[in-house]
Motif scaffolding. Structure first.
Motif, mmCIF file in Angstrom:
data_model
loop_
_atom_site.group_PDB
_atom_site.id
_atom_site.type_symbol
_atom_site.label_atom_id
_atom_site.label_comp_id
_atom_site.label_asym_id
_atom_site.label_seq_id
_atom_site.Cartn_x
_atom_site.Cartn_y
_atom_site.Cartn_z
ATOM 1 N N GLY A 30 -103.338 50.295 -35.402
ATOM 2 C CA GLY A 30 -104.710 50.583 -35.074
ATOM 3 C C GLY A 30 -104.955 50.489 -33.570
ATOM 4 N N ALA A 31 -106.083 50.930 -33.176
ATOM 5 C CA ALA A 31 -106.456 50.963 -31.764
ATOM 6 C C ALA A 31 -106.906 49.592 -31.271
ATOM 7 C CB ALA A 31 -107.584 51.965 -31.561
ATOM 8 N N ASN A 32 -106.751 49.367 -29.979
ATOM 9 C CA ASN A 32 -107.258 48.156 -29.341
ATOM 10 C C ASN A 32 -108.598 48.496 -28.703
ATOM 11 O OD1 ASN A 32 -107.914 45.952 -27.797
ATOM 12 N ND2 ASN A 32 -105.899 45.754 -26.860
ATOM 13 N N MET A 33 -109.675 48.008 -29.315
ATOM 14 C CA MET A 33 -111.015 48.281 -28.803
ATOM 15 C C MET A 33 -111.708 46.964 -28.466
ATOM 16 S SD MET A 33 -111.866 51.834 -30.541
ATOM 17 C CE MET A 33 -113.256 51.938 -29.564
ATOM 18 N N MET B 242 -111.174 53.240 -38.992
ATOM 19 C CA MET B 242 -110.864 52.193 -38.014
ATOM 20 C C MET B 242 -109.863 51.189 -38.567
ATOM 21 S SD MET B 242 -114.495 51.622 -36.087
ATOM 22 C CE MET B 242 -115.422 51.078 -37.487
ATOM 23 N N THR C 141 -107.982 48.333 -36.585
ATOM 24 C CA THR C 141 -108.474 48.356 -35.205
ATOM 25 C C THR C 141 -108.865 46.955 -34.764
ATOM 26 O OG1 THR C 141 -109.263 50.613 -35.434
ATOM 27 C CG2 THR C 141 -110.268 49.321 -33.693
ATOM 28 N N ASP C 142 -108.551 46.611 -33.530
ATOM 29 C CA ASP C 142 -108.923 45.316 -32.967
ATOM 30 C C ASP C 142 -110.272 45.463 -32.277
ATOM 31 O OD1 ASP C 142 -109.208 42.878 -31.731
ATOM 32 O OD2 ASP C 142 -107.218 42.877 -30.828
ATOM 33 N N THR D 115 -109.239 45.351 -40.107
ATOM 34 C CA THR D 115 -109.720 45.246 -38.722
ATOM 35 C C THR D 115 -109.940 43.794 -38.312
ATOM 36 O OG1 THR D 115 -112.016 45.438 -39.448
ATOM 37 C CG2 THR D 115 -110.938 47.469 -38.729
#
Length: 93
Positions: A1-4, A19, A22-23, A42
């Motif tokens: 997942g994406a680093n947000m 998501m 996702t972080d 998440t």
């Protein structure tokens, strides 16, 4: 997942967003629309105050919620409170 991490997504339209994993630690999701967003796995330890169209059952999909501020202003302070929330709203998988 994406680093947000620490992303500012105040009022963002995240309807049906994928998501997964996702972080979102410390992300600003205040007032974001999370209708039907996939939150499975998440890290949701961010500010969800006034998030729109978000259910507690949907929030139980998160891997981590400790430290998060929920849409109603409740803060999940520790692991015991997180596990109690998951049990209450159907997050057991």
């Amino acid at each position: 997942g994406a680093n947000m991490r620490i992303a500012k997504m105040v009022g963002a339209d995240l309807r049906a967003a994928y998501m997964k994993r996702t972080d979102l630690e410390r992300a600003g999701l205040r007032g974001a629309n999370l209708w039907d967003a996939n939150l499975r796995g998440t890290n949701l330890r961010g500010d969800l105050t006034d998030a729109i169209d978000t259910t507690n059952k949907q929030l139980t999909q998160a891997r981590l919620l400790m430290g998060a501020t929920l849409p109603d202003g409740t803060v999940i302070e520790d692991e015991d409170q997180w596990l109690e929330f998951k049990a209450k709203y159907g997050g057991a998988e």
